[in-house]
Design a protein around this motif. Structure first.
Motif, short mmCIF file in Angstrom:
data_model
loop_
_atom_site.label_atom_id
_atom_site.label_comp_id
_atom_site.label_asym_id
_atom_site.label_seq_id
_atom_site.Cartn_x
_atom_site.Cartn_y
_atom_site.Cartn_z
N ASN A 204 3.82 0.35 -3.24
CA ASN A 204 3.16 -0.51 -2.25
C ASN A 204 3.67 -1.95 -2.33
OD1 ASN A 204 1.62 1.57 -1.20
ND2 ASN A 204 -0.10 1.19 -2.57
N ARG A 205 3.94 -2.41 -3.55
CA ARG A 205 4.46 -3.76 -3.69
C ARG A 205 5.84 -3.89 -3.04
NH1 ARG A 205 3.47 -4.26 -8.69
NH2 ARG A 205 5.53 -4.03 -9.63
N MET A 206 6.67 -2.84 -3.18
CA MET A 206 7.95 -2.85 -2.49
C MET A 206 7.74 -2.87 -0.98
SD MET A 206 9.92 -2.91 -5.09
CE MET A 206 8.57 -3.57 -6.06
N GLY A 207 6.68 -2.19 -0.52
CA GLY A 207 6.37 -2.21 0.90
C GLY A 207 6.03 -3.61 1.38
N TYR A 208 5.34 -4.38 0.55
CA TYR A 208 5.04 -5.78 0.91
C TYR A 208 6.35 -6.55 1.12
CZ TYR A 208 0.43 -4.68 -1.14
OH TYR A 208 -0.77 -4.12 -1.45
N TYR A 209 7.29 -6.37 0.16
CA TYR A 209 8.56 -7.09 0.27
C TYR A 209 9.30 -6.69 1.55
CZ TYR A 209 7.81 -7.85 -4.78
OH TYR A 209 7.29 -8.19 -5.99
N LEU A 210 9.33 -5.38 1.83
CA LEU A 210 10.04 -4.90 3.02
C LEU A 210 9.36 -5.39 4.29
CD1 LEU A 210 10.81 -1.27 1.80
CD2 LEU A 210 12.47 -3.10 2.16
N ALA A 230 4.45 -0.16 6.74
CA ALA A 230 3.16 0.25 7.29
C ALA A 230 2.18 0.62 6.20
CB ALA A 230 3.35 1.43 8.24
N THR A 231 2.66 1.30 5.17
CA THR A 231 1.80 1.65 4.04
C THR A 231 1.28 0.39 3.35
OG1 THR A 231 3.01 3.71 3.68
CG2 THR A 231 1.68 2.89 1.85
N ALA A 232 2.17 -0.58 3.18
CA ALA A 232 1.76 -1.83 2.54
C ALA A 232 0.71 -2.55 3.38
CB ALA A 232 2.97 -2.72 2.32
N ILE A 233 0.93 -2.60 4.68
CA ILE A 233 -0.04 -3.25 5.57
C ILE A 233 -1.37 -2.54 5.52
CG2 ILE A 233 -0.55 -3.78 7.98
CD1 ILE A 233 2.48 -4.20 8.36
N ASP A 234 -1.35 -1.21 5.53
CA ASP A 234 -2.60 -0.44 5.44
C ASP A 234 -3.33 -0.77 4.15
OD1 ASP A 234 -2.11 0.75 7.85
OD2 ASP A 234 -1.28 2.60 7.00
N GLU A 235 -2.58 -0.92 3.04
CA GLU A 235 -3.19 -1.27 1.77
C GLU A 235 -3.85 -2.64 1.84
OE1 GLU A 235 -3.50 0.06 -1.38
OE2 GLU A 235 -2.95 2.00 -0.53
N ILE A 236 -3.15 -3.60 2.46
CA ILE A 236 -3.70 -4.94 2.58
C ILE A 236 -4.97 -4.93 3.41
CG2 ILE A 236 -3.28 -7.25 3.51
CD1 ILE A 236 -0.30 -6.80 2.92
N VAL A 237 -4.92 -4.22 4.54
CA VAL A 237 -6.08 -4.15 5.43
C VAL A 237 -7.26 -3.50 4.73
CG1 VAL A 237 -6.97 -3.15 7.55
CG2 VAL A 237 -4.71 -4.20 7.53
N SER A 238 -7.00 -2.38 4.03
CA SER A 238 -8.09 -1.67 3.37
C SER A 238 -8.68 -2.49 2.23
CB SER A 238 -7.61 -0.32 2.85
OG SER A 238 -6.60 -0.50 1.88
N ASP A 239 -7.83 -3.26 1.52
CA ASP A 239 -8.31 -4.11 0.43
C ASP A 239 -9.14 -5.27 0.94
OD1 ASP A 239 -7.14 -2.51 -1.39
OD2 ASP A 239 -5.35 -3.77 -1.68
#
Length: 258
Positions: A204-210, A230-239
């Motif tokens: 997920n952290r790599m997803g943030y960078y991408l 998209a996975t990283a964004i979903d993680e941010i939104v859910s958090d």
């Protein structure tokens, strides 16, 4: 019958005399061997106790240094770690050296911290400890060094098969991003995303960078990159989602997942 008894008694007496003679001859060796065995056992037990006692003392000293670090007394912690690295027992001196380098970085002495990690990498016989020291030093070099500085330390560790490959790829990708080599940074981050052994939080952290690279327009959108972002964004939104916005069914399911 009486003669037979006499001969038997004489024979037994002769045997007894021979045994006594043999015992007098070999007794010093037998006793010496027994004493030697006892002495060896005693020395071994004493040595084991000595090392166990020293290891326990070194453990207490290490945790005392940790407490000093947590309390913000970094100067005292450095003194304790230095003493432990010189006089400690077992593996505690190596742990103290690693922690001492971390404290140097925390104090802002990045150059000294990197030098300490490099020294550990050059002196450790354990290859995993060597790789750990190189990765930690490279991570510090992301902000203060060049891509070449980072790559010289973790380039070989980023290869398949290394247990620390994803940490090495992350450090290398960040250095490439900082240097403006966005395509190389994308490749480094996606290598982590595509690694089936990468942990979800690391992926997920790599997803943030991408996602950051995509938002800057620094890289072209590709399926793998878009999915990771998209996975990283979903993680941010859910958090960041308020508790009131979470469906009741999801809220009730969380304790079971834990």
């Amino acid at each position: 019958m009486s003669q037979d008894n006499i001969f038997r008694e004489v024979d037994e007496e002769l045997r007894s005399d021979r045994m006594r003679a043999l015992w007098r001859r070999f007794a010093p060796y037998v006793i010496g061997a027994a004493v030697g065995v006892v002495a060896i056992v005693a020395v071994n037990e004493g040595w084991t106790w000595y090392h166990a006692n020293n290891a326990a003392q070194s453990s207490d000293e290490l945790y005392a240094a940790f407490d000093a670090i947590d309390g913000g007394d970094l100067a005292s912690a450095q003194n304790q770690l230095t003493a432990l690295s010189v006089n400690g027992s077992g593996s505690y001196p190596v742990l103290a050296q690693f922690r001492k380098a971390g404290v140097l970085a925390r104090q802002g002495d990045i150059a000294e911290a990197v030098a300490a990690y490099d020294e550990l990498a050059n002196t450790q016989s354990n290859p995993r400890l060597r790789e750990l020291a190189l990765v930690l030093g490279a991570t510090l070099m992301v902000d203060t060094g060049t891509v070449a500085d980072v790559e010289s330390r973790v380039g070989s560790i980023a290869a398949e098969g290394s247990p620390l490959r994803n940490a090495a790829r992350e450090a290398l990708g960040l250095a490439q991003y900082k240097a403006g080599d966005f395509a190389a940074a994308q490749a480094s981050f996606e290598a982590v995303v595509n690694d089936p052994m990468a942990q979800s939080n690391v992926r997920n952290r790599m997803g943030y960078y991408l996602a950051q690279l995509l938002s800057q327009g620094a890289i072209a959108e590709q399926p793998a990159t878009a999915d990771a972002a998209a996975t990283a964004i979903d993680e941010i939104v859910s958090d960041e989602a308020p508790a009131a916005d979470v469906p009741a069914a999801t809220t009730e399911a969380e304790p079971a997942a834990q």
